[in-house]
Design an enzyme around this catalytic site. Structure first.
Site, PDB file in Angstrom:
ATOM      1  N   HIS A 281      46.142  34.164  30.612  1.00  0.00           N
ATOM      2  CA  HIS A 281      46.298  35.353  31.452  1.00  0.00           C
ATOM      3  C   HIS A 281      46.345  36.627  30.607  1.00  0.00           C
ATOM      4  O   HIS A 281      45.896  37.682  31.049  1.00  0.00           O
ATOM      5  CB  HIS A 281      47.563  35.234  32.307  1.00  0.00           C
ATOM      6  CG  HIS A 281      47.429  35.903  33.637  1.00  0.00           C
ATOM      7  ND1 HIS A 281      46.416  35.596  34.530  1.00  0.00           N
ATOM      8  CD2 HIS A 281      48.158  36.885  34.230  1.00  0.00           C
ATOM      9  CE1 HIS A 281      46.539  36.348  35.615  1.00  0.00           C
ATOM     10  NE2 HIS A 281      47.584  37.142  35.455  1.00  0.00           N
TER      11      HIS A 281
ATOM     12  N   TYR B  96      46.555  48.583  35.445  1.00  0.00           N
ATOM     13  CA  TYR B  96      45.923  48.709  34.126  1.00  0.00           C
ATOM     14  C   TYR B  96      45.810  50.149  33.664  1.00  0.00           C
ATOM     15  O   TYR B  96      45.669  50.408  32.461  1.00  0.00           O
ATOM     16  CB  TYR B  96      44.557  48.021  34.132  1.00  0.00           C
ATOM     17  CG  TYR B  96      44.710  46.529  34.333  1.00  0.00           C
ATOM     18  CD1 TYR B  96      45.209  45.735  33.319  1.00  0.00           C
ATOM     19  CD2 TYR B  96      44.414  45.936  35.564  1.00  0.00           C
ATOM     20  CE1 TYR B  96      45.405  44.380  33.516  1.00  0.00           C
ATOM     21  CE2 TYR B  96      44.610  44.582  35.760  1.00  0.00           C
ATOM     22  CZ  TYR B  96      45.103  43.806  34.733  1.00  0.00           C
ATOM     23  OH  TYR B  96      45.310  42.469  34.923  1.00  0.00           O
TER      24      TYR B  96
ATOM     25  N   HIS C 238      40.227  41.241  42.575  1.00  0.00           N
ATOM     26  CA  HIS C 238      41.436  41.695  43.269  1.00  0.00           C
ATOM     27  C   HIS C 238      41.096  42.104  44.696  1.00  0.00           C
ATOM     28  O   HIS C 238      40.137  42.838  44.923  1.00  0.00           O
ATOM     29  CB  HIS C 238      42.056  42.891  42.550  1.00  0.00           C
ATOM     30  CG  HIS C 238      42.740  42.532  41.267  1.00  0.00           C
ATOM     31  ND1 HIS C 238      43.046  43.457  40.289  1.00  0.00           N
ATOM     32  CD2 HIS C 238      43.188  41.335  40.797  1.00  0.00           C
ATOM     33  CE1 HIS C 238      43.650  42.856  39.291  1.00  0.00           C
ATOM     34  NE2 HIS C 238      43.753  41.571  39.572  1.00  0.00           N
TER      35      HIS C 238
ATOM     36  N   ARG D  76      40.115  34.180  35.787  1.00  0.00           N
ATOM     37  CA  ARG D  76      41.384  33.477  35.879  1.00  0.00           C
ATOM     38  C   ARG D  76      41.196  32.118  35.222  1.00  0.00           C
ATOM     39  O   ARG D  76      40.103  31.550  35.229  1.00  0.00           O
ATOM     40  CB  ARG D  76      41.815  33.282  37.332  1.00  0.00           C
ATOM     41  CG  ARG D  76      42.026  34.577  38.119  1.00  0.00           C
ATOM     42  CD  ARG D  76      42.456  34.278  39.544  1.00  0.00           C
ATOM     43  NE  ARG D  76      42.703  35.489  40.320  1.00  0.00           N
ATOM     44  CZ  ARG D  76      41.796  36.108  41.059  1.00  0.00           C
ATOM     45  NH1 ARG D  76      40.564  35.613  41.143  1.00  0.00           N
ATOM     46  NH2 ARG D  76      42.101  37.204  41.725  1.00  0.00           N
TER      47      ARG D  76
ATOM     48  N   LYS E  20      40.092  33.234  44.279  1.00  0.00           N
ATOM     49  CA  LYS E  20      41.144  32.917  45.243  1.00  0.00           C
ATOM     50  C   LYS E  20      40.604  32.956  46.663  1.00  0.00           C
ATOM     51  O   LYS E  20      39.802  33.824  47.013  1.00  0.00           O
ATOM     52  CB  LYS E  20      42.296  33.917  45.105  1.00  0.00           C
ATOM     53  CG  LYS E  20      43.160  33.696  43.876  1.00  0.00           C
ATOM     54  CD  LYS E  20      44.359  34.618  43.899  1.00  0.00           C
ATOM     55  CE  LYS E  20      45.300  34.326  42.743  1.00  0.00           C
ATOM     56  NZ  LYS E  20      46.496  35.204  42.763  1.00  0.00           N
TER      57      LYS E  20
ATOM     58  N   ARG F 153      42.863  37.664  30.025  1.00  0.00           N
ATOM     59  CA  ARG F 153      42.311  38.306  31.235  1.00  0.00           C
ATOM     60  C   ARG F 153      42.818  39.747  31.333  1.00  0.00           C
ATOM     61  O   ARG F 153      42.064  40.665  31.657  1.00  0.00           O
ATOM     62  CB  ARG F 153      42.701  37.493  32.464  1.00  0.00           C
ATOM     63  CG  ARG F 153      42.350  38.145  33.822  1.00  0.00           C
ATOM     64  CD  ARG F 153      42.629  37.134  34.926  1.00  0.00           C
ATOM     65  NE  ARG F 153      42.885  37.756  36.214  1.00  0.00           N
ATOM     66  CZ  ARG F 153      41.953  38.056  37.114  1.00  0.00           C
ATOM     67  NH1 ARG F 153      40.685  37.847  36.844  1.00  0.00           N
ATOM     68  NH2 ARG F 153      42.289  38.583  38.278  1.00  0.00           N
TER      69      ARG F 153
END
Length: 309
Positions: A248, A283, A274, A146, A171, A251
């Site tokens: 992004h 994806y 994730h 990220r 995150k 990524r």
């Protein structure tokens, strides 16, 4: 109301590890709701379901996107759940607020040729800035970072030359190991050689020495917006549409190219950081869409259909 909002934000920041961007977005969302209630002469702690429905309708009238409305709803639901747990009120007025149906948009991605073009454009920059640009691109595309993870990388996370992985804090403060391919490793090594030159420019603060990509700004490191602007500049130099190129997108390209190459979803999930594999499954749809486009563009039957029977 402001004090209650800050108490709520402090809770999700400390107990749930919410990122600064999430906290800022929720603060804006709740402030927007509070302003709406002022016009109705209602306090948030006594607002009822009718007030919530009126707010939801107002958001639609304003033409806000389904994504923004969904985030407003999430912010309010969490705030009122917190209010109930704190004893500020006995019920949650948002419990019957159904969220908007969100279209499943496939993430934008980039071709390998686009990445090569960006790297070629990076060589046109002067001195250490060219080396830094190449390293940034190689890390975000080669490791799937990220942008906030990329620009804020501390020097202590740089692995030894013999280690082909890097520890990244994502995150919620969760750490993960991301593989460091040969191209990314070479770009990183090249940057480490000239990094000290960037520290002598602009009289950076001592804090900047802690970061892999130091800068003279308040944060002490190269910023997200600066990187986005850099990509715009490189895209233009490379003859690409800057509107279709962003940190992004790089990524997304990392994940899409892995899936297209046969990587299993669980591994891609871990590398992207994730929490839910359902997020990573998008994806597979990207890969399917790209394959369909490839067939439609190149298959003889598709070509015959375009030309007519």
């Amino acid at each position: 109301m402001i004090a209650k909002i800050e108490a709520f934000l402090e809770m999700i920041g400390v107990e749930r590890g919410a990122a600064r961007n999430t906290l800022d977005a929720y603060r804006r969302d709740l402030a927007d709701f509070a302003e709406f209630l002022i016009a109705r002469e209602v306090d948030a702690l006594i607002a009822d379901q009718e007030d919530i429905e009126a707010f939801a309708q107002d958001l639609s009238v304003r033409g806000l996107s389904s994504t923004t409305i969904a985030r407003r709803r999430a912010a309010l639901r969490q705030f009122y759940q917190f209010a109930v747990s704190e004893g500020w009120r006995s019920d949650d007025p948002t419990r019957r607020w159904d969220g908007p149906k969100r279209a499943r948009n496939l993430p934008k991605t980039a071709e390998l040729a686009d990445i090569d073009a960006l790297l070629a454009a990076a060589t046109t920059l002067k001195g250490w800035k060219a080396v830094r640009a190449a390293c940034l691109i190689e890390l975000v595309y080669g490791c799937g970072l990220r942008v906030s993870e990329l620009v804020g990388l501390p020097m202590r996370t740089v692995p030894k030359p013999e280690i082909a992985a890097m520890r990244v804090k994502g995150k919620g403060g969760k750490e993960r190991l991301v593989p460091l391919g040969s191209h990314a490793r070479h770009a990183l090594d090249a940057w480490l050689i000239v990094r000290s030159e960037s520290l002598t420019e602009g009289n950076q603060k001592v804090e900047a020495e802690k970061f892999l990509f130091p800068a003279k700004g308040k944060a002490g490191h190269f910023g997200r917006r600066e990187f986005a602007r850099l990509l715009d500049e490189l895209a233009i130099k490379a003859g690409l549409d800057p509107k279709k190129m962003s940190p992004h997108v790089l990524r997304h390209a990392f994940a899409t190219h892995l899936v297209e190459g046969g990587a299993d979803l669980r591994s891609v999930q871990v590398m992207l950081g994730h929490a839910d594999i359902a997020t990573t499954q998008i994806y597979t749809h990207v890969a399917d869409a790209r394959l369909t486009e490839l067939v439609n563009r190149n298959h003889p039957l598709a070509q015959r259909t375009k030309k007519g029977p």
